[in-house]
Structures are given as C-alpha cells and as structure tokens.
Enzyme design. Structure first.
Site, PDB file in Angstrom:
ATOM      1  N   HIS A 263       0.730  -1.294   0.190  1.00 21.68           N
ATOM      2  CA  HIS A 263      -0.186   0.269  -0.110  1.00 21.68           C
ATOM      3  C   HIS A 263       0.761   1.266  -0.295  1.00 21.68           C
ATOM      4  O   HIS A 263       1.395   1.294  -0.378  1.00 21.68           O
ATOM      5  CB  HIS A 263      -0.805  -0.063   1.187  1.00 21.68           C
ATOM      6  CG  HIS A 263      -1.847   0.592   0.863  1.00 21.68           C
ATOM      7  ND1 HIS A 263      -2.315   1.769   0.635  1.00 21.68           N
ATOM      8  CD2 HIS A 263      -2.541   1.093   2.489  1.00 21.68           C
ATOM      9  CE1 HIS A 263      -3.530   2.533   0.862  1.00 21.68           C
ATOM     10  NE2 HIS A 263      -3.723   1.836   1.932  1.00 21.68           N
ATOM     11  N   HIS A 302      -2.214  -2.143  -9.699  1.00 23.35           N
ATOM     12  CA  HIS A 302      -3.861  -1.720  -8.877  1.00 23.35           C
ATOM     13  C   HIS A 302      -4.672  -2.163  -8.689  1.00 23.35           C
ATOM     14  O   HIS A 302      -5.437  -3.111  -9.694  1.00 23.35           O
ATOM     15  CB  HIS A 302      -3.681  -0.254  -9.384  1.00 23.35           C
ATOM     16  CG  HIS A 302      -4.130   0.633  -8.225  1.00 23.35           C
ATOM     17  ND1 HIS A 302      -5.907   1.009  -7.697  1.00 23.35           N
ATOM     18  CD2 HIS A 302      -3.799   1.537  -7.140  1.00 23.35           C
ATOM     19  CE1 HIS A 302      -6.019   1.825  -7.148  1.00 23.35           C
ATOM     20  NE2 HIS A 302      -4.561   2.146  -6.401  1.00 23.35           N
ATOM     21  N   ASP A 358       2.816   5.627  -6.434  1.00 20.53           N
ATOM     22  CA  ASP A 358       3.736   5.137  -6.078  1.00 20.53           C
ATOM     23  C   ASP A 358       5.516   5.225  -6.486  1.00 20.53           C
ATOM     24  O   ASP A 358       5.829   4.665  -5.833  1.00 20.53           O
ATOM     25  CB  ASP A 358       3.795   4.222  -5.303  1.00 20.53           C
ATOM     26  CG  ASP A 358       2.738   4.491  -3.943  1.00 20.53           C
ATOM     27  OD1 ASP A 358       1.680   3.028  -3.967  1.00 20.53           O
ATOM     28  OD2 ASP A 358       2.803   5.264  -3.072  1.00 20.53           O
TER      29      ASP A 358
HETATM   30  C1  SDX Z   1      -1.571   2.593  -3.604  1.00 21.58           C
HETATM   31  O1  SDX Z   1      -6.332   1.113  -3.541  1.00 21.58           O
HETATM   32  C2  SDX Z   1      -5.401   1.979  -3.474  1.00 21.58           C
HETATM   33  O2  SDX Z   1      -6.530   2.134  -3.665  1.00 21.58           O
HETATM   34  C3  SDX Z   1      -4.479   2.268  -3.185  1.00 21.58           C
HETATM   35  C4  SDX Z   1      -3.837   3.824  -3.557  1.00 21.58           C
HETATM   36  C5  SDX Z   1      -4.609   4.697  -2.693  1.00 21.58           C
HETATM   37  O3  SDX Z   1      -4.203   5.613  -3.298  1.00 21.58           O
HETATM   38  O4  SDX Z   1      -5.124   4.389  -1.785  1.00 21.58           O
HETATM   39  O5  SDX Z   1      -3.439   3.645  -5.287  1.00 21.58           O
HETATM   40  C6  SDX Z   1      -2.289   3.266  -3.565  1.00 21.58           C
HETATM   41  O6  SDX Z   1      -1.099   1.241  -2.425  1.00 21.58           O
HETATM   42  C7  SDX Z   1      -1.245   1.548  -4.767  1.00 21.58           C
HETATM   43  C8  SDX Z   1      -0.617   0.799  -4.953  1.00 21.58           C
HETATM   44  C9  SDX Z   1       1.093   0.941  -4.490  1.00 21.58           C
HETATM   45  N1  SDX Z   1       1.723  -0.932  -4.130  1.00 21.58           N
HETATM   46  C10 SDX Z   1       2.960  -1.577  -4.899  1.00 21.58           C
HETATM   47  O7  SDX Z   1       3.234  -0.565  -6.306  1.00 21.58           O
HETATM   48  C11 SDX Z   1       3.385  -2.330  -4.787  1.00 21.58           C
HETATM   49  C12 SDX Z   1       3.062  -3.413  -5.767  1.00 21.58           C
HETATM   50  N2  SDX Z   1       2.291  -3.679  -6.499  1.00 21.58           N
HETATM   51  C13 SDX Z   1       1.544  -5.436  -5.906  1.00 21.58           C
HETATM   52  O8  SDX Z   1       1.501  -5.495  -4.716  1.00 21.58           O
HETATM   53  C14 SDX Z   1      -0.093  -4.956  -6.190  1.00 21.58           C
HETATM   54  O9  SDX Z   1      -0.450  -4.496  -7.980  1.00 21.58           O
HETATM   55  C15 SDX Z   1      -1.042  -4.227  -5.271  1.00 21.58           C
HETATM   56  C16 SDX Z   1      -0.919  -4.756  -4.370  1.00 21.58           C
HETATM   57  C17 SDX Z   1      -1.174  -3.275  -5.859  1.00 21.58           C
HETATM   58  C18 SDX Z   1      -2.739  -4.950  -6.114  1.00 21.58           C
HETATM   59  O10 SDX Z   1      -2.690  -6.301  -5.659  1.00 21.58           O
HETATM   60  P1  SDX Z   1      -3.727  -7.111  -6.314  1.00 21.58           P
HETATM   61  O11 SDX Z   1      -5.044  -5.967  -6.495  1.00 21.58           O
HETATM   62  O12 SDX Z   1      -4.092  -8.276  -5.037  1.00 21.58           O
HETATM   63  O13 SDX Z   1      -3.006  -7.855  -7.445  1.00 21.58           O
HETATM   64  P2  SDX Z   1      -3.291  -9.301  -7.603  1.00 21.58           P
HETATM   65  O14 SDX Z   1      -1.805  -9.558  -6.607  1.00 21.58           O
HETATM   66  O15 SDX Z   1      -4.030  -9.992  -7.637  1.00 21.58           O
HETATM   67  O16 SDX Z   1      -1.831  -9.655  -8.966  1.00 21.58           O
HETATM   68  C19 SDX Z   1      -2.274  -9.927 -10.584  1.00 21.58           C
HETATM   69  C20 SDX Z   1      -1.236 -10.199 -11.584  1.00 21.58           C
HETATM   70  C21 SDX Z   1      -0.610 -11.680  -9.971  1.00 21.58           C
HETATM   71  O17 SDX Z   1       0.296 -12.520 -11.468  1.00 21.58           O
HETATM   72  P3  SDX Z   1      -0.656 -14.021 -11.729  1.00 21.58           P
HETATM   73  O18 SDX Z   1      -0.341 -14.023 -10.398  1.00 21.58           O
HETATM   74  O19 SDX Z   1      -2.068 -13.749 -12.039  1.00 21.58           O
HETATM   75  O20 SDX Z   1       0.884 -14.758 -12.326  1.00 21.58           O
HETATM   76  O21 SDX Z   1      -0.677  -9.653 -11.157  1.00 21.58           O
HETATM   77  C22 SDX Z   1       0.543  -9.950 -10.879  1.00 21.58           C
HETATM   78  C23 SDX Z   1       0.108 -10.903 -10.229  1.00 21.58           C
HETATM   79  O22 SDX Z   1       1.547 -11.647  -9.543  1.00 21.58           O
HETATM   80  N3  SDX Z   1       0.786  -8.531  -9.953  1.00 21.58           N
HETATM   81  C24 SDX Z   1       2.535  -7.833 -10.387  1.00 21.58           C
HETATM   82  C25 SDX Z   1       2.532  -6.663  -9.603  1.00 21.58           C
HETATM   83  N4  SDX Z   1       1.312  -6.908  -8.883  1.00 21.58           N
HETATM   84  C26 SDX Z   1       0.412  -7.876  -9.371  1.00 21.58           C
HETATM   85  N5  SDX Z   1       3.463  -8.631 -10.547  1.00 21.58           N
HETATM   86  C27 SDX Z   1       4.278  -7.773 -11.144  1.00 21.58           C
HETATM   87  N6  SDX Z   1       4.695  -6.586 -10.480  1.00 21.58           N
HETATM   88  C28 SDX Z   1       3.307  -5.822  -9.661  1.00 21.58           C
HETATM   89  N7  SDX Z   1       3.866  -4.747  -9.043  1.00 21.58           N
END
Ligand code: SDX
Length: 422
Positions: A263, A302, A358
């Site tokens: 997050h 996201h 971010d």
């Molecule tokens: C914020 O919700 C909000 O509004 C939050 C926010 C706010 O203003 O409050 O916008 C602020 O928190 C932004 C997000 C910051 N976090 C990151 O940058 C961390 C990296 N991102 C990931 O951890 C992830 O994308 C999340 C946590 C942000 C979202 O996770 P989800 O929606 O649960 O997605 P998921 O884990 O189910 O991913 C779906 C697929 C997976 O691959 P498969 O299993 O289908 O093969 O996408 C892949 C994931 O492995 N994936 C990524 C990835 N994010 C998702 N692969 C590589 N790098 C990534 N960053």
C-alpha cells in the site's frame, strides 16, 4: 430491460428479484433467500463496504474525482488545504471560508511540549519514522480524551482540524528527532506546506527560504494523495471507526495499514528497488526476475486501475519541474526504462500493470531531501483528510459495527483429549 437480477436457490426452487442500485446488489436481499450463506470474497475485491459521496474512481477509464471534481483540475488549481476542506466539509471553500479554515489549522498546528520530551524522545535513534508517527498519532488520544465523544459532530469537527493541523508537526518532529536536530515549532504566518518544509529543513537561526517550485510540488503531491475511495487504509479507518473508537486511534490504525509495502509503503519500496537495480543496464535482467515471480515491480499494479493511474501521470510531469530546481534524480533513467519495458511486455500488459501513484513520487521526495523512511509519512500527511472524511461520513450514516462472516475450514466438532492422550 429491468435493472434487476434474479437469484434462484435450486435446492428449493425459490427465487427473488433484486434491483441493481448504483452498480450494487443489496446483501440484505439475498440473506432472506439464503440465510447462513455468505459470499466468499476475502480481499473484498468484489464487495462494496460503504455508501460514500467522497471519491469516485473508474479503474477502467483511469478516472479519479474528489466530490465530483477531476483530480487533474484539483491538482492544477487548488491547494491542499482547499482540497482538505472539500473532503471533510463537502465543498471547496470560498475566500472567507478558506481564510477561516487556514487560521483554524494554523492555530491547531503546535503539539504539546510533553509530546517532544516524553513521547518522541522515547524512541530508539534508528526508529523508522512511520513507526514513530503511527505510535504518536495513537498517543494523541491520551491528550484529548474528549475525542471519545464521537457522536458529537462539533467534537468530531474539532478533532478533524487537530489531526490535519498536527500531522505535519509530528511528522517533521519525528524526522528532526531521528537526525538529532532541534525541533522547529510551527509558524502561523506560513502556509501549510511552507510551514511543513520549514519544520523539516530549517537549520540554525537563519530564516529558511522555501523554494516556491518545491513548495508547489509538495502541496500538489498532498492533493494527489488526499483520498482514494475504499483503499486498504481507508477501509481500516471505517472498520475501526465503526467500533466507535476515537479518531486518533482510528487514524493511527489507517496509517498502520498504509505503512505496508503493498500500500503506501510502496513509495519507499520503489526507491529501494531502483537503488538495488543500481544501473540502467540491469533493468532487463531485473524484469526477467519479476516475470519469473522472484520479486514484484514495486510502484506498478493496482486493484482498481487497470489503466494508467491518473495521479502517476501528474507526478511524472511534476518530477521534471522539481528536477529543474534540484537536479535530475540519477535513478530517474532506471525508472523510465522500467516503465518503457513494462508497457511493452505482454507479462505486464496481460495483467494490466501500469505505474501507480507510488512509482515516481519517491524520486521527487528523495530529490527534495527527504530520506526514504519519510516517504510514507508524506503519504500519511496527504491522506489524513481522506481518512477523516470517511470516518465522519461513516458516523453520520449511523453505520453498524463492521463484522463480516467467514468460510470455516477448520476441524469438525471434537472432544478435548486428556494431556497424556494428545
Ligand atoms: C496504493 O487501493 C488503493 O487505492 C491504493 C492506493 C491509494 O491511493 O490508496 O492507490 C495507493 O497502495 C497503490 C499500490 C502501491 N503498491 C505497489 O506498488 C506494490 C506493487 N503492487 C502489487 O503488490 C499489487 O499490484 C497491488 C497490491 C497494488 C494490487 O494487488 P492485487 O489487486 O491483489 O493484484 P494481484 O496480486 O492479484 O495481481 C494480479 C496478477 C498476479 O499475477 P498472476 O498470479 O495472475 O500470474 O498481477 C501480478 C500478480 O503476481 N502483479 C504483479 C504486480 N502486481 C500484480 N507482478 C509484478 N509486479 C507487480 N507490482
């Protein structure tokens, strides 16, 4: 075509027709048809947990509006305090209202002397600024016990002002403590963001000169972070607030959720990732590691945006203005290369992974002189009005205590064995 759905329980043949209202289906409707049956949605990705008039997101189109105003317009033409007023009071302030609002906030900015001496000084020298901030916000509830009167709208209004006003003071003090620098008290003659930058970076007795470009960039970054619908930390605020806990422990809980690297902690994780990649030539091998599942590309992806996060675009544009003043952050080229590779690679395209708020923000913060441990603290200052707006809205709605159900996967009923039979 009726805006309804029909749910049929095939075990009994019973059906109900349920209206679709603003993109939702009321849970109460099917509970009548399916008593004791829960919709299994552990991360709430298909669940609406609140009725809210504060922020609207369209993840597919990459739209973000606070109280109906597009983020692009707010970022361009309003200050953070105007946006804070919009979020917590429901409308942008007019001239006289803004003047009153600014002086209310300036008046409430100082923190109790005991805070510095007994609370902040109690932390280890190397304590992470977010750990200090989360604890300090909770400790504030011991200074204002009346904040427990959460059903009194005037009391809530006072606490909202206090928290928005004091967050930069506590944040800057946490930084000064970690650097072994004397605390700088808030100056009521400075605007909110200039005051924060001064409390952060003033050294010695000479007046601190705030660079207008950096001040504007910081203020706009606060605007971009001010609210974001039912994200993890805001949902935390609504859940904790639904127990009728006071606003300080509620905001502390929200900040705790924000601290997580999935997050708001992602801005710090991005900088550490870019530093670890180290140089432009390592980007391709790093990305192979991401695709192999060895690590995440922090600052990408996201839950809602399956398109470019509109805030990331604005942050990226702002970076260039900041770098004109501070000099270009040497990690920018690595970040730009990561984005270029990701936007062209099927692994990221298929998963709809784009830069989020971010990804570029940390580059700006670092160039402005903030240590990485302060990045999520900056996010906290920006998000405080959003959390408080949702907290206040939830209480105004007389919401019930948040208490979801579960799918039980543990052992069936069994008797306790005597200890020598275990
Ligand atoms: C914020 O919700 C909000 O509004 C939050 C926010 C706010 O203003 O409050 O916008 C602020 O928190 C932004 C997000 C910051 N976090 C990151 O940058 C961390 C990296 N991102 C990931 O951890 C992830 O994308 C999340 C946590 C942000 C979202 O996770 P989800 O929606 O649960 O997605 P998921 O884990 O189910 O991913 C779906 C697929 C997976 O691959 P498969 O299993 O289908 O093969 O996408 C892949 C994931 O492995 N994936 C990524 C990835 N994010 C998702 N692969 C590589 N790098 C990534 N960053």
């Amino acid at each position: 075509m009726a805006e309804t759905i029909t749910i049929t329980d095939n075990r009994t043949g019973e059906s109900i027709e349920v209206p679709l209202v603003d993109g939702t289906v009321a849970a109460k409707a099917w509970s009548g048809l399916l008593p004791g049956v829960w919709f299994d949605d552990p991360s709430f990705s298909a669940t609406s947990g609140a009725d809210s008039a504060i922020t609207y997101l369209d993840g597919g189109a990459g739209l973000l509006r606070y109280r109906g105003y597009p983020i692009e317009q707010l970022a361009q033409s309003t200050s953070f305090l105007e946006v804070a007023h919009l979020l917590v009071r429901g409308e942008l302030p007019d001239g006289p209202q803004l003047k009153t609002w600014k002086s209310e906030i300036a008046e409430a900015a100082p923190i109790h002397e005991n805070f510095h001496k007994r609370i902040l000084e109690g932390f280890r020298d190397d304590a992470h600024a977010m750990g200090v901030l989360v604890s300090s916000i909770a400790a504030m509830s011991t200074f204002w016990p009346d904040s427990k009167n959460i059903e009194d709208p005037d009391q809530r209004r006072d606490e909202i002002v206090r928290l928005i006003a004091k967050m930069p003071t506590v944040a800057a003090s946490a930084y000064r403590r970690s650097e072994g620098l004397p605390y700088v008290l808030p100056d009521p003659d400075l605007d909110y963001t200039s005051n924060f930058l001064t409390m952060m970076f003033k050294t010695g007795d000479s007046p601190y000169v705030v660079d207008p470009v950096l001040r504007d960039a910081m203020d706009m970054l606060f605007v971009l972070h001010a609210d974001h619908e039912q994200n993890c930390s805001t949902t935390t605020a609504r859940v904790v607030g639904s127990a009728h806990a006071d606003p300080y422990v509620t905001v502390s809980a929200a900040a705790s959720a924000l601290y997580g690297p999935r997050h708001g902690g992602a801005n710090e994780a991005v900088l550490r990732m870019l530093t670890e990649i180290g140089e432009y030539g390592n980007v391709d091998s790093f990305m192979e590691g991401v695709k192999a599942g060895e690590q995440k590309l922090m600052g990408f992806g996201h839950r809602v945006y399956k398109n470019y996060d509109p805030r990331a675009r604005i942050v990226k544009d702002t970076a260039h203005r900041v770098f004109d003043v501070t000099g270009t952050n040497p990690l920018l080229d690595i970040a730009l290369k990561l984005e270029e590779v990701a936007l062209a690679d099927p692994y990221f395209i298929d998963r709809k992974l784009y830069p989020n708020v971010d990804f570029y923000s940390g580059l700006i913060y670092q160039s402005m002189g903030f240590p990485v441990e302060m990045f999520t603290v900056l996010f906290t200052i920006g998000r405080t009005p959003g959390w408080l707006a949702h907290w206040d809205e939830m209480l105004t709605q007389n919401s019930r205590i948040a208490r979801p159900r579960q799918r039980y996967t543990g052992p069936a009923d069994r008797d306790v064995p005597a200890i020598d039979e275990r």
